[in-house]
Design a protein around this motif. Structure first.
Motif, PDB file in Angstrom:
ATOM      1  N   THR A 410       0.172 -54.444  49.801  1.00 12.30           N
ATOM      2  CA  THR A 410      -0.279 -53.053  49.786  1.00 12.30           C
ATOM      3  C   THR A 410       0.591 -52.232  48.843  1.00 12.30           C
ATOM      4  OG1 THR A 410      -0.827 -53.333  52.120  1.00 12.30           O
ATOM      5  CG2 THR A 410      -0.812 -51.081  51.282  1.00 12.30           C
ATOM      6  N   PRO A 413       2.193 -45.744  49.173  1.00 12.98           N
ATOM      7  CA  PRO A 413       1.524 -44.464  48.922  1.00 12.98           C
ATOM      8  C   PRO A 413       2.457 -43.505  48.181  1.00 12.98           C
ATOM      9  CG  PRO A 413       2.068 -44.714  51.250  1.00 12.98           C
ATOM     10  CD  PRO A 413       2.451 -45.985  50.589  1.00 12.98           C
ATOM     11  N   GLU A 441       0.695 -53.956  58.175  1.00 13.60           N
ATOM     12  CA  GLU A 441       0.202 -54.465  56.893  1.00 13.60           C
ATOM     13  C   GLU A 441       0.818 -55.831  56.575  1.00 13.60           C
ATOM     14  OE1 GLU A 441       1.131 -51.365  57.444  1.00 13.60           O
ATOM     15  OE2 GLU A 441      -0.589 -50.131  56.857  1.00 13.60           O
ATOM     16  N   ASP A 730      -7.377 -48.176  47.465  1.00 16.29           N
ATOM     17  CA  ASP A 730      -6.320 -47.238  47.848  1.00 16.29           C
ATOM     18  C   ASP A 730      -6.163 -46.132  46.808  1.00 16.29           C
ATOM     19  OD1 ASP A 730      -5.772 -48.538  50.164  1.00 16.29           O
ATOM     20  OD2 ASP A 730      -4.020 -49.633  49.399  1.00 16.29           O
ATOM     21  N   ARG A 814     -10.503 -39.757  46.202  1.00 13.08           N
ATOM     22  CA  ARG A 814      -9.269 -38.991  46.020  1.00 13.08           C
ATOM     23  C   ARG A 814      -9.415 -37.998  44.860  1.00 13.08           C
ATOM     24  NH1 ARG A 814      -3.295 -41.463  46.040  1.00 13.08           N
ATOM     25  NH2 ARG A 814      -4.232 -42.725  47.636  1.00 13.08           N
TER      26      ARG A 814
ATOM     27  N   GLN B 150      -9.947 -42.589  64.355  1.00  8.48           N
ATOM     28  CA  GLN B 150      -9.604 -41.177  64.457  1.00  8.48           C
ATOM     29  C   GLN B 150     -10.580 -40.398  65.340  1.00  8.48           C
ATOM     30  OE1 GLN B 150      -9.667 -42.879  61.336  1.00  8.48           O
ATOM     31  NE2 GLN B 150      -7.493 -43.224  61.752  1.00  8.48           N
ATOM     32  N   GLY B 207       0.686 -46.334  63.907  1.00 10.28           N
ATOM     33  CA  GLY B 207       0.977 -45.822  62.573  1.00 10.28           C
ATOM     34  C   GLY B 207       1.777 -46.869  61.822  1.00 10.28           C
ATOM     35  N   SER B 208       1.949 -46.655  60.543  1.00  7.98           N
ATOM     36  CA  SER B 208       2.781 -47.590  59.784  1.00  7.98           C
ATOM     37  C   SER B 208       3.437 -46.818  58.651  1.00  7.98           C
ATOM     38  CB  SER B 208       1.935 -48.736  59.222  1.00  7.98           C
ATOM     39  OG  SER B 208       1.308 -48.363  58.018  1.00  7.98           O
ATOM     40  N   PHE B 210       2.941 -47.195  55.734  1.00  6.90           N
ATOM     41  CA  PHE B 210       1.946 -46.899  54.714  1.00  6.90           C
ATOM     42  C   PHE B 210       0.976 -45.804  55.149  1.00  6.90           C
ATOM     43  CE2 PHE B 210       3.341 -51.192  53.822  1.00  6.90           C
ATOM     44  CZ  PHE B 210       3.471 -51.193  52.447  1.00  6.90           C
ATOM     45  N   ARG B 211       0.567 -45.878  56.405  1.00  2.00           N
ATOM     46  CA  ARG B 211      -0.437 -44.935  56.883  1.00  2.00           C
ATOM     47  C   ARG B 211      -0.076 -44.478  58.281  1.00  2.00           C
ATOM     48  NH1 ARG B 211      -6.469 -47.021  56.303  1.00  2.00           N
ATOM     49  NH2 ARG B 211      -6.683 -45.137  57.530  1.00  2.00           N
ATOM     50  N   ASP B 213      -1.897 -43.123  60.413  1.00  2.00           N
ATOM     51  CA  ASP B 213      -2.967 -43.330  61.388  1.00  2.00           C
ATOM     52  C   ASP B 213      -3.301 -44.804  61.567  1.00  2.00           C
ATOM     53  OD1 ASP B 213      -3.997 -43.809  58.923  1.00  2.00           O
ATOM     54  OD2 ASP B 213      -5.789 -42.561  59.167  1.00  2.00           O
ATOM     55  N   ARG B 214      -2.472 -45.637  61.098  1.00  2.00           N
ATOM     56  CA  ARG B 214      -2.733 -47.072  61.138  1.00  2.00           C
ATOM     57  C   ARG B 214      -2.631 -47.611  62.585  1.00  2.00           C
ATOM     58  NH1 ARG B 214      -3.264 -52.354  58.389  1.00  2.00           N
ATOM     59  NH2 ARG B 214      -3.362 -53.483  60.341  1.00  2.00           N
TER      60      ARG B 214
END
Lengths: 880, 601
Positions: A410, A413, A441, A730, A814, B150, B207-208, B210-211, B213-214
Motif C-alpha cells: 500500500t 497516504p 494492510e 488510492d 480525489r 461507515q 483503523g490503521s 493508512f486509513r 476507518d479501516r
C-alpha cells in the motif's frame, strides 16, 4: 587404490571458506568449519581485496604444502599436492608449478615431471615430500601401502569415471534424457549397470521402458577390441557428433581397450563392505583471484570405509562462466576477467560445486559503511571484497514508499508522508517498520502473497468458491497470527480431512496425480524442482528418477472421500488400494515408470517409509521436510526475493548446483536465524527491512552501477498487477469494482463487496479484469511465476485503457473533490506527488507543472492529464 | 369460523370458473417470501414473489399456529431477478412476476424452526416456500443504505433476527453491534433459497496507519463445515476479548444479489451446549415421526439396544427379540496398538476417537455363511469432519471388507470412494475376525468423534419407502400417478402392501404399472450390493370422475406400507403424508377473479 591419512585430508573436507568467514578471526573460522581450509586462503582473499595496488613488491614469507600427510594405497595410486606461498602483503599464491619437489626416499614414489606436484606410489614405505620455492620449503608425509596390489576391475569406477571425466555422460550428451544418436548413458554414471548393458549389449534407450527401442548392436567388439564403436567414436575414427573425447594411445583409451580385450566384463560386483565413494570434496571451495592468476583445485573422494583418494585428475571440471575463469582437466584455474562463476566438479555418481571469484582492482579509501545487522555484515563484506561501494542510505521518502509497498502493498497516504518526512526521531524508521508490521494492510498483503504461492483460485480448489474462501481464510489466519512457517508447511503438506489446507489437493474435485502434488510441495517448501527426474534422472542435478518416484509415493495413497461438495482427503490406511479388485479399475499404485514396480515412499536421503495400517507417511515426509536445511533456506530465500526482487538463489524455487546462491553464507545465517526464531516470518521481514542493505538508495555510484546481484543499491521493481491497481485506485480516489461478469455479457454477475482491493480478492481468478491480466496476474494453475516484463498491451492500456481513463473521469474522485473545493494548482500537485511518489515535488517540478496547467485551455483537463501522468509514470509503477 | 369463511369464499370464487372445461389452469409458482419468517406470537407483513398469484384462494401452512391474510397482488415492476429454476410442469413459468402481499400471524404456540407455506388456487396447490419461526425478536433491514462499514446499520440489542435482502450484485449489508468482553456470540446468516449463499465476516473497527476507518477482520464464517452437505447458511461463533463496537458484514459468496436473495441474520449468545441445533431444521415432525423419518443410512439415526426390534418391526417379527448388549469403550485404553476386545454378535459398541489415529478394535467369531450387517452412527461430529472407517480383517490380517464403497469413474482414471453408515457381508468361512474402528484420517480426533457401531446379524426388512411427491393436484375426471419405490433391505424377499388412506370423497386409487427402464448396474458400480438395497417400484393412480367437487383446502392423505412375509402381515407403517387437492379444469375464457382478501390455515 586409496589413501589413508589423518589431519590433512580433514582439511580437504567439508565446505570451505565463504566470504563471511573471512572477516572472522582465524579461530572462529576454524570452529565453524572444522577441518576446513587453512586460514591462509582467507587471508588470500582479504589481501586480494584490500591491498592497495601501489604497495611495494611483496616478499614470500612462508610456504605450505597441502595435504600435509596422506596415505596412498594400491598400485598406480597417486596424489596431487598444492603448494601455496604466503607473501608479505598477506596474499597467498598457488606456487605448485614454480616449486621444486624432492622425496626423502625416491625409491618409494615417483614425481611426475609433466604434472607438478603429482606423486605416484611405487613401493611400500614412508617418505617425506619437500617443496621448495625461493629458498623456503614445506613438507608433507607420504605413506604408501599395497603398492603392488592391483585393484579389482570395476566397470563403475574404471570405465564410468572415464565416461564422466570425458563428458560422455553429461546432460548435454549421452547422459541427456534420451541420450544422443541412440546411445544413452545414465547422467554422471549413476546407474552403471544400465550403462554397462547399453555399451556391451547395445540397443536404443526408451524413456519409460527398460526395454531396448531398437536392435541391439554392442558398442564393444571383443574379437576386434580396437574396432569397438566406443573407441572409434571417442577417437573420431568414425564420425562422432560429440567430437574427439580422447586420443588413441591415451591412458583412457588404453584403459577401455584393455577392458574390451579382457572380455568387457562388468567386473567385481561391489560388496556391501567394499569401500565406495561416499562424497567428494574440493579444496579450496572458494577461490579469489585477479585476472591472469591461476590456482589449483584439489579434489578428494571420501570413501565409505573412511579412507580417502585423490580425485583431482579423475573428475570433470565445468565452469559456469568460462569467460570469468577456465579450469583444466588437472584442476588448474585460470582467472580471465572480474566476475563470479561456479565450477561443477563431476565424478561418476557425484557432483560438487566450487566458486571462483575474479576480483577487480582494489579501491583506495573504501568508505566505512554502517552495518545494522547480519545481513549487512554479509552483503557489505562481499561488496568490499569485490571493491563495490554500496550506495548511500535511502532518503526518508524513498524508504517510506519502499517499505510501505514491501510490507503492506500500500502506498502511504499524503498526510502520513508529511508526518514521516517531518519527523525528527532517529528511530522513526524502526518505529514505522513495527507499525506497518501490525497493520491490517500487512495481513491483506501477505495473505495475497501466500494465496499466490499456495494457488488459491476457484478453478484450482474444486471449482468451489466456498472452498476457495475457506482455504484463503486459512492463509489469512496464518498471516494474522504469524503462524510459524514450519507449522504452515506441515499443515499444508500433510493436509487431510475436510480441513481448509486440504482443499488444494482437490482441483476440479479430484486428487491430482501424486507426482504433481509432490513436485509442488518440494518446489514451494524446499525450493527445488524435481520435475525433470520424473521421466529420467535429473540432467543437471543428482536427483534420480528413483528419488522422484520415491517422493511421489508419499502422495500415492491419497484419495477423495465423499461427494464433491463435502470431499474429504485421506490417505488410504496401509497404502493399500481399496478398490484394487473393482471392475474397470486400473492399477492405481505408484509404479516406477521404467521398472513398473510399486514404489515405496522414500525420502530424498534414501530412507524408506513403507505404508503400514497405522502410519501416515505423508506426515512423516512433511516433518522431514520442515526439519531439513533446505526448508529454512528456501523460506528465507523466497522472503528475501519479495524485498529485493530476486532471491539469493534465483529463481527462488530452483536451487541447484548450477544455480547457486550469490551469498551462501548470508543464506546460511538467515536460515539459522529463521530456525532459531521459530520460523517466524514477521521477525525475518523485520530483520530484512531493518538492514541497511534494504535501506540503501536506488541511486548508483560509479562502482556499483553495473551490479545487479550484490545488493549494492536498491533495484527498481515493477509493482505487481494487484499492487499497481490498488495504488492507482488510492491515488485517484476511485475504488475498483470487481465483477465476475464480462463487460459484454448480460446479467448482473457477481461483484466483490464495494471497496474491495485487488489484494483482498479471495478468488482472484473469477473476477474479470483486463488490467490485472495485462500486468501479469497469474492464473495460479501452477506455482506462479509473475512476468514483470512490460509489454505493448500495457502501454496501450495506459493510453486508452479503462483503468486509467475511467478513474480520471470518475465522479467522486480525489481530483473532482479538489476541483469542487477550488484547491490551488500547487497544492494539487503536491498532493499528487505525495500520494503517488511519497515525496514533495521539487520547486522546479511545481513551477513547470503550474505553468503547464496555466497554458492548457481547460484546467480540469490539465489536472486530469497531470494525474494520468503521475499514475502512468515509471516512478509510480515501480518500487524503488 | 374465519377459516370456514375463507374457504367458503374460495369455493365461491372457484365456482365462477366452472364454465367451459379446458386444461387445468397453471398452479402458482412461488419464488420467494420476504421476510421469510417471524417471531413466535408476532404478526408481520410479508411479500411473496412468484407467478400466477392473482387467483389465490387460500394460504396453506403446515402448522395450525400459522395463518395469513392476503392484502393484494401487483405486478413486480422491479423484476430484476428472474427465478433461477423453473418449477415443475404445469407451473406458470414464463408468466409475469407478481408480488402478493400478506400479513402473517405466528401464534405463540408455533414451534420454532422451518415451516412451509403454500398457496391454493383453482389450478391446485403451489410449491412450498420455507417460513422460519423463531423465538428471538425480529427487526427489518433498514431502508437506508448500510453497504459500507461507515454506514453500518446498528443492532440495538440481541438476541435478534434481522430480515434482509441483497438486492443487487455485489451488495453487502453491514451491521454494527456492541459486544462485551468474554461474550460469545453466534451469528447465523440463513438463506431462504433463491440463489443466495451468504457469508459473514466479523470486523473490529481498529483503523490503521493508512486509513483511520479501516476494519480489521476478526473472523470469517466457518460454513460449510457445521452442516453436512452444501449448506446455504453461514455460521460464525466468536468470543469477544474486549468490550466494544464490532462490524458484521453479510454478503453473497460470489457477490450475488437479486430480488429473491433473502436472508435472516440471527444474532444470539452462543449456546453452552456444544450440540448447537441447525437453525434451519424442520420445526416439527408430524405424528408417527419415527416411521416417517425412517432413514436406513443416515449417520445420525439412532442405534440403540432395541435396534433389532426396530428393524424387525419393518418385517414380520419373531416372537422374542432380545436387546443388544452394549460395549463401552470409554477412556480409550485401546490405542492403535491395543489388543482387540473379544465380543459376541450382536453387539453395540460405543466409543470415541479421542486422539488422532486412534483405532478401537473388537474381535468376534463367525461361521461360514453368516450374514452380518455393520452399522455406524456418529453422535456428535459427523461427516465430513468425522468419517468413521470400519475395517474387518481376519486374524491373520487379511482385509475382509470395509464400509468404503469404492468404484471407478466412467473413464476409469479415478477411484470414487464413499464412506457408508451401513454395510453388509456374508462370511465365506468360519473364523475369527477383528473389527477396526477409526477416523479415516490420521490427523483428527477428540471426544466429539463419538460413535456407536452395531455388529449384528442381518434382518431382512422393508427399508425406506420413497414417495415421488408430497402433493397431488388431481383434476376432476382425470388420472394422476404417484410413484413409490420400496427398498428391501438385507435380503427381504417378502411383499409390501401399499395403500393410501384419508382420500377425499370421489377420489380413489388403484395400483397401476409404468414402464421402468431396465438399467443394469454400471460396470463401475463397485460392490454396490453391500451398500445399497434392492428396490421395487409401484405406482398409484389417483382417479376421480368429473363430478368430483374441488377440494376447498388440501386434504392430507397417508401412504401406508405393510410388509408381508410368508403369508403373514406385518404392522402397517405410515410412510408419507401427501397433500391432495382436487381441482376443476379451467373454464375457457374465464376471467381472473378480482384480487381478494382471504384468510386461511
Amino acid at each position: 587404490m586409496s589413501t589413508r591419512g589423518a589431519g590433512p585430508q580433514a582439511r580437504v573436507g567439508p565446505p570451505g571458506p565463504t566470504l563471511s568467514v573471512m572477516r572472522r578471526k582465524a579461530g572462529q573460522g576454524a570452529r565453524r568449519s572444522p577441518g576446513g581450509p587453512p586460514h591462509h586462503l582467507l587471508t588470500l582473499a582479504l589481501c586480494v581485496a584490500f591491498v592497495a595496488p601501489a604497495a611495494p613488491p611483496p616478499k614470500l614469507l612462508s610456504l605450505h604444502l597441502t595435504p600435509e600427510a596422506r596415505t596412498l594405497r594400491g598400485k598406480k595410486s597417486s596424489q596431487q599436492f598444492l603448494v601455496t606461498g604466503r607473501y608479505s602483503d598477506n596474499r597467498e599464491h598457488d606456487l605448485t608449478t614454480e616449486a621444486r619437489f624432492t622425496l626423502s626416499n625416491a625409491a618409494l614414489a615417483r614425481l611426475n615431471e609433466a604434472e607438478s606436484g603429482r606423486v605416484f606410489a611405487t613401493s611400500d614405505g614412508q617418505t617425506v615430500l619437500t617443496a621448495t620455492v625461493s629458498g623456503l620449503s614445506a613438507r608433507a608425509t607420504l605413506k604408501i601401502e599395497g603398492s603392488t596390489q592391483e585393484r579389482p576391475f570395476s566397470f563403475a569406477r574404471d570405465i564410468g569415471s572415464i565416461l564422466t571425466r570425458r563428458g560422455c555422460n553429461g546432460a548435454g550428451c549421452h547422459g541427456g534424457v534420451k541420450g544422443q544418436a541412440g546411445f544413452k548413458l545414465s547422467t554422471q554414471g549413476i546407474h552403471p549397470k544400465e550403462d554397462y548393458k547399453w555399451i556391451v549389449e547395445g540397443g536404443v534407450f526408451q524413456v519409460l521402458s527398460a526395454e531396448s527401442g531398437g536392435p541391439r548392436k554392442p558398442r564393444v567388439d571383443t574379437k576386434n577390441p580396437d574396432q569397438s564403436l566406443i573407441l572409434q567414436k571417442a577417437t573420431m575414427t568414425v564420425a562422432h557428433g560429440g567430437g574427439p573425447r580422447f586420443a588413441k594411445g591415451s591412458e583412457d583409451y588404453e584403459t577401455i581397450l584393455n577392458w574390451v580385450r579382457n572380455g568387457a566384463s562388468y567386473g567385481a560386483e561391489a560388496k556391501k563392505d567394499d569401500p565406495q565413494v561416499a562424497r567428494l570434496d574440493v579444496f579450496p571451495r572458494d577461490v579469489f583471484l585477479r585476472p591472469g592468476e591461476t590456482h589449483r583445485f584439489l579434489v578428494t573422494a571420501y570413501n565409505t570405509d573412511g579412507s580417502t583418494e585423490d580425485f583431482t585428475h579423475q573428475v570433470l571440471y565445468e565452469p559456469g562462466q568460462s569467460g570469468v575463469a577456465t579450469v583444466s582437466s588437472g584442476g588448474l584455474i585460470e582467472a580471465k576477467k572480474p566476475g563470479e562463476t561456479g565450477v561443477l566438479i563431476k565424478a561418476a555418481g557425484h557432483l560438487i560445486r566450487a566458486g571462483v571469484a575474479v576480483l577487480s582492482e582494489p579501491l583506495k579509501d573504501y568508505p566505512k559503511v554502517t552495518r545494522n545487522n547480519l545481513i549487512d555484515e554479509e552483503v557489505f563484506d562481499k561488496l568490499r571484497l569485490f571493491n563495490i561501494v554500496p550506495s548511500e542510505l535511502s532518503s526518508d521518502s524513498e524508504f517510506l514508499r519502499r517499505v510501505c509497498l514491501d510490507l503492506t502493498g500500500t502506498l502511504p497516504p499524503p498526510d502520513r508522508v508529511r508526518e514521516f518526512l517531518a519527523g525528527k526521531d532517529p528511530k522513526k524508521r524502526e518505529k514505522l517498520i513495527d507499525t506497518l508490521l501490525n497493520t491490517p494492510e500487512y495481513i491483506d498483503y501477505w495473505t495475497f502473497r501466500f494465496a499466490d504461492l499456495f494457488r488459491v483460485a476457484v478453478f484450482q480448489v474444486g471449482i468451489n468458491p466456498k472452498w476457495t474462501q475457506y482455504y484463503w481464510e486459512w492463509i489469512r489466519e496464518n498471516v494474522a497470527s504469524n503462524k510459524p512457517w514450519d507449522q504452515v508447511a506441515l499443515e499444508r503438506i500433510s493436509a487431510q480431512g475436510y480441513s481448509p489446507a486440504s482443499r488444494h489437493y482437490l482441483p476440479y474435485f479430484v486428487i491430482p496425480p501424486p507426482q504433481d502434488g509432490m513436485g509442488e510441495q518440494v518446489r514451494v517448501f524446499l525450493g527445488r524442482r524435481l520435475d525433470c527426474a520424473q521421466c529420467h534422472d535429473h540432467p543437471y542435478e543428482q536427483w534420480s528418477q528413483d528419488q522422484f518416484w520415491g517422493m511421489t509415493a508419499f502422495f500415492g495413497a491419497m484419495f477423495k472421500l465423499g461427494s464433491n461438495n463435502t470431499s474429504v482427503v485421506f490417505d488410504s490406511p496401509g497404502g493399500k488400494e481399496i478398490a484394487a479388485d473393482l471392475a474397470g479399475a486400473k492399477d492405481y499404485r505408484v509404479l516406477h515408470p521404467r521398472t513398473k514396480q510399486e514404489v515405496v515412499p522414500m525420502l530424498l536421503d534414501g530412507k524408506q517409509i513403507p505404508y503400514t495400517p497405522t502410519n501416515f507417511p505423508r506426515r512423516e515426509l512433511a516433518q522431514w521436510m520442515v526439519a531439513h536445511p533446505f526448508f529454512a533456506e528456501a523460506a528465507v530465500n523466497r522472503m528475501w526475493s519479495y524485498f529485493f526482487g530476486r532471491g539469493i538463489a534465483d529463481p527462488v524455487d530452483n536451487f541447484r548446483s548450477t544455480n547457486p546462491p550469490t551469498h551462501p553464507q548470508l543464506l546460511r545465517r538467515l536460515s539459522a536465524h529463521f530456525v532459531e526464531n521459530g520460523h517466524d516470518l514477521k521477525r525475518l521481514m523485520r530483520l530484512i527491512v531493518q538492514s541497511r542493505t534494504y535501506q540503501l538508495s536506488n541511486r548508483a555510484n560509479a562502482t556499483n552501477e553495473g551490479d545487479e546481484t550484490n545488493y549494492s543499491h536498491a533495484q527498481p521493481r515493477p509493482l505487481d498487477a494487484e499492487i499497481l491497481l490498488d495504488a492507482i485506485s488510492d491515488v485517484t480516489g476511485v475504488p475498483e469494482v470487481f465483477s465476475t461478469a464480462m463487460p459484454d455479457t448480460k446479467g448482473p454477475g457477481g461483484r466483490a463487496p464495494a471497496g474491495t482491493r485487488a489484494v483482498q480478492l479471495k478468488e482472484t481468478d473469477i473476477y474479470y479484469s483486463p488490467f490485472l491480466d495485462l500486468y501479469g496476474r497469474p492464473n495460479r494453475f501452477s506455482v506462479p511465476e509473475r512476468n514483470a516484463r512490460p509489454n505493448l498491451s500495457q502501454a496501450l492500456h495506459i493510453l486508452a485503457g479503462s483503468t486509467y481513463n475511467a478513474k480520471l473521469a470518475s465522479k467522486g474522485s480525489r481530483l473532482e473533490r479538489w476541483l469542487q473545493q477550488g484547491t490551488p494548482d500547487a497544492q494539487i500537485i503536491e498532493e499528487l506527488y505525495l500520494a503517488g511518489f511519497a515525496r514533495f515535488p521539487t520547486p522546479t517540478e511545481t513551477a513547470e507543472l503550474t505553468k503547464l496547467i496555466a497554458r492548457t485551455p481547460t484546467r480540469d483537463e490539465a489536472l486530469r492529464d497531470l494525474l494520468w501522468a503521475v499514475v502512468s509514470s515509471r516512478e509510480f509503477a515501480e518500487n524503488h | 369460523m374465519l377459516i370456514r369463511r375463507a374457504l367458503l369464499a374460495a369455493a365461491v370464487v372457484a365456482s365462477l370458473w366452472l364454465g367451459v372445461r379446458a386444461a387445468a389452469p397453471p398452479a402458482p409458482e412461488l419464488v420467494s417470501l420476504f421476510p421469510f419468517g417471524g417471531q413466535q406470537g408476532a404478526e408481520f407483513k410479508a411479500t411473496i414473489r412468484g407467478r400466477a398469484l392473482d387467483r389465490v384462494t387460500a394460504v396453506w401452512f403446515d402448522c395450525e399456529h400459522l395463518s395469513a391474510t392476503i392484502s393484494g397482488v401487483e405486478t413486480d415492476k422491479s423484476s430484476g431477478g428472474t427465478p433461477k429454476k423453473a418449477t415443475k410442469k404445469k407451473s406458470s413459468s414464463g408468466g409475469p412476476l407478481q408480488l402478493l402481499s400478506l400479513a402473517v400471524k405466528v401464534a405463540p404456540g408455533a414451534q420454532a424452526g422451518v415451516h412451509y407455506l403454500r398457496l391454493l388456487i383453482p389450478g391446485g396447490l403451489s410449491n412450498p416456500l420455507p417460513i422460519r419461526v423463531h423465538a428471538e425478536p425480529a427487526m427489518m433491514e433498514s431502508d437506508a443504505r448500510h453497504d459500507t462499514p461507515q454506514n453500518s446499520q446498528p443492532i440495538p440489542a440481541y438476541p435478534v433476527v434481522v430480515n434482509g435482502k441483497l438486492t443487487g450484485g455485489g451488495e453487502t449489508d453491514y451491521y454494527v453491534l456492541e459486544a462485551h468482553q468474554g461474550e460469545k456470540l453466534r451469528f447465523d446468516a440463513l438463506s431462504s433459497g433463491g440463489g443466495l449463499d451468504p457469508y459473514l465476516t466479523l470486523y473490529e473497527p481498529t483503523g490503521s496507519w493508512f486509513r483511520p476507518d479501516r476494519l480489521t477482520e476478526l473472523a470469517f464464517n466457518d460454513e460449510p463445515v457445521p452442516y453436512p452437505g452444501y449448506s446455504l447458511h453461514a455460521t460464525l461463533t466468536y468470543e469477544f476479548t474486549k468490550t466494544g463496537r464490532y462490524v458484521l458484514l453479510l454478503g453473497g459468496f460470489l457477490g450475488e444479489g437479486g430480488a429473491d436473495h433473502i436472508y435472516q441474520l440471527s444474532i444470539r449468545r452462543a449456546s453452552t451446549d456444544k450440540a448447537e441445533t441447525d437453525p434451519m431444521a424442520a420445526a416439527h415432525l408430524p405424528a408417527s415421526a419415527d416411521q416417517l423419518a425412517w432413514s436406513e443410512r443416515s449417520w445420525k439415526r439412532e442405534l440403540q439396544p432395541d435396534r433389532l426390534k426396530v428393524l424387525w418391526s419393518r418385517a414380520v417379527p419373531p416372537a422374542a427379540i432380545p436387546d443388544i448388549p452394549v460395549l463401552k469403550i470409554d477412556d480409550d485404553p485401546y490405542g492403535a496398538s491395543s489388543a482387540p476386545v473379544p465380543v459376541t454378535l450382536p453387539v453395540l459398541i460405543e466409543g470415541s476417537m479421542e486422539n488422532p489415529a486412534d483405532i478401537d478394535r473388537v474381535k468376534f467369531r463367525v461361521k461360514g455363511g453368516d450374514r452380518i450387517a455393520v452399522e455406524v452412527q456418529t453422535l456428535q461430529k459427523t461427516i465430513p469432519q468425522f468419517n468413521p472407517y470400519l475395517r474387518i480383517v481376519s486374524a491373520d490380517g487379511d482385509e475382509a471388507f470395509t464400509n468404503v464403497h469404492s468404484r471407478v469413474n466412467t473413464c476409469g482414471d479415478t477411484i470414487l470412494k464413499q464412506i457408508e453408515p451401513k454395510t453388509t457381508y456374508s462370511f465365506p468361512r468360519d473364523g475369527e475376525f477383528i473389527l477396526e474402528i477409526r477416523d479415516i484420517t490420521h490427523l483428527y480426533g477428540d471426544k466429539s468423534f463419538a460413535y456407536r457401531v452395531l455388529l449384528r446379524p442381518q434382518v431382512p426388512h422393508m427399508g425406506e419407502v420413497h414417495v415421488a411427491s408430497d402433493q397431488v393436484n388431481l383434476v376432476a375426471g382425470e388420472v394422476t400417478k404417484l410413484s413409490i419405490d420400496t427398498d428391501q433391505e438385507e435380503g427381504f424377499d417378502g411383499q409390501i402392501a401399499l395403500t393410501v388412506e384419508g382420500l377425499p370423497e370421489g377420489v380413489r386409487t388403484v395400483m397401476g404399472t409404468e414402464l421402468v427402464p431396465q438399467v443394469p448396474a454400471p460396470f463401475n458400480a463397485g460392490k454396490i450390493e453391500r451398500f445399497k438395497p434392492e428396490s421395487q417400484k409401484a405406482t398409484f393412480l389417483f382417479l376421480s370422475d368429473s363430478a368430483t367437487p374441488a377440494t376447498r383446502a388440501p386434504v392430507e392423505a397417508r401412504v401406508m406400507a405393510q410388509p408381508t412375509v410368508g403369508g403373514k402381515l406385518g404392522k402397517p407403517i405410515l410412510v408419507k403424508k401427501i397433500l391432495l387437492t382436487v381441482v376443476q379444469p379451467a373454464a375457457e375464457g374465464s376471467e381472473n377473479p378480482a384480487t381478494k382478501t382471504t384468510e386461511a390455515r
